[in-house]
Scaffold this motif. Structure first.
Motif, PDB file in Angstrom:
ATOM      1  N   GLY A  94       0.815  -1.210   0.000  1.00  0.00           N
ATOM      2  CA  GLY A  94       0.000   0.000   0.000  1.00  0.00           C
ATOM      3  C   GLY A  94       0.849   1.260   0.000  1.00  0.00           C
ATOM      4  O   GLY A  94       0.524   2.244  -0.677  1.00  0.00           O
ATOM      5  N   GLN A  95       1.943   1.247   0.746  1.00  0.00           N
ATOM      6  CA  GLN A  95       2.854   2.392   0.753  1.00  0.00           C
ATOM      7  C   GLN A  95       3.456   2.598  -0.636  1.00  0.00           C
ATOM      8  O   GLN A  95       3.563   3.736  -1.113  1.00  0.00           O
ATOM      9  CB  GLN A  95       3.961   2.193   1.791  1.00  0.00           C
ATOM     10  N   ALA A  96       3.841   1.507  -1.289  1.00  0.00           N
ATOM     11  CA  ALA A  96       4.412   1.610  -2.644  1.00  0.00           C
ATOM     12  C   ALA A  96       3.379   2.186  -3.608  1.00  0.00           C
ATOM     13  O   ALA A  96       3.703   3.044  -4.440  1.00  0.00           O
ATOM     14  CB  ALA A  96       4.900   0.243  -3.114  1.00  0.00           C
ATOM     15  N   ALA A  97       2.139   1.726  -3.503  1.00  0.00           N
ATOM     16  CA  ALA A  97       1.075   2.256  -4.366  1.00  0.00           C
ATOM     17  C   ALA A  97       0.848   3.740  -4.079  1.00  0.00           C
ATOM     18  O   ALA A  97       0.634   4.534  -5.011  1.00  0.00           O
ATOM     19  CB  ALA A  97      -0.219   1.459  -4.159  1.00  0.00           C
ATOM     20  N   PHE A  98       0.913   4.133  -2.812  1.00  0.00           N
ATOM     21  CA  PHE A  98       0.778   5.539  -2.457  1.00  0.00           C
ATOM     22  C   PHE A  98       1.906   6.362  -3.074  1.00  0.00           C
ATOM     23  O   PHE A  98       1.656   7.435  -3.647  1.00  0.00           O
ATOM     24  CB  PHE A  98       0.770   5.711  -0.932  1.00  0.00           C
ATOM     25  N   VAL A  99       3.137   5.886  -2.957  1.00  0.00           N
ATOM     26  CA  VAL A  99       4.278   6.623  -3.527  1.00  0.00           C
ATOM     27  C   VAL A  99       4.091   6.766  -5.031  1.00  0.00           C
ATOM     28  O   VAL A  99       4.312   7.846  -5.583  1.00  0.00           O
ATOM     29  CB  VAL A  99       5.618   5.948  -3.174  1.00  0.00           C
ATOM     30  N   ARG A 100       3.673   5.701  -5.701  1.00  0.00           N
ATOM     31  CA  ARG A 100       3.432   5.802  -7.143  1.00  0.00           C
ATOM     32  C   ARG A 100       2.385   6.883  -7.428  1.00  0.00           C
ATOM     33  O   ARG A 100       2.574   7.730  -8.298  1.00  0.00           O
ATOM     34  CB  ARG A 100       2.976   4.470  -7.725  1.00  0.00           C
TER      35      ARG A 100
END
Length: 170
Positions: free
Chosen positions: A158-164
């Motif tokens: 979820g953090q990676a998706a947020f950063v994207r």
């Protein structure tokens, strides 16, 4: 296969879907980008969540990590010790994933995911009560360890998706 195994496979499949959706179409520059110098990148988050899954599931299964038995460390070319999972990494360590391709990240993730699902398919309901770490009070059972990996991986995915999403809106 048990109901618990089916549920855990579904959870790990969902993690894999988020990883694929998040990494797809990003080049090394986008994968390495961070909202600020102290933040994690998509590349580091995906690498880390995959390393944690690989490390913890291999330990529980009594098998070698995918990372260590293959040529993954060489292919990634990271300046970390072979057993590093990203725990305790500094912003400088996060930046070391600057040249990693999305294809390599997903390929490693898929290899770990496949190993995880194959292991889960072997488990019976009684297996989840087996103690895998007695350094904690209460001792950690296999079921608790696997749920912990799911929780950690979902948070990082979820953090990676947020950063994207953050980077796409810049």
């Amino acid at each position: 296969m048990s109901v618990s195994g089916d549920l855990l496979i579904d959870a790990f499949d969902r993690i894999s879907e988020v990883v694929h959706d998040t990494v797809e179409g990003l080049g090394p520059e986008d994968l390495a980008a961070r909202p600020d110098d102290g933040a994690n990148s998509v590349a580091w988050l995906v690498w880390h969540l995959t390393r944690i899954q690989d490390d913890h599931v291999a330990d529980a299964a009594g098998s070698e990590q995918v990372w260590l038995e293959g040529d993954w460390a060489e292919r990634f070319g990271l300046p970390f010790k072979p057993g590093a999972t990203g725990y305790g990494h500094s912003p400088r360590d996060v930046a070391a994933l600057g040249d990693v391709s999305g294809e390599l990240l997903v390929e490693y993730h898929d290899a770990v995911h496949d190993r995880t699902v194959a292991y889960l398919a072997t488990l019976k309901d009684a297996d989840y009560a087996r103690v895998v770490d007695d350094a904690w009070t209460p001792a950690v059972t296999l079921g608790v360890r696997l749920v912990s990996v799911v929780s950690d991986d979902l948070q990082h995915a979820g953090q990676a998706a947020f950063v994207r999403g953050f980077l796409e809106r810049q």
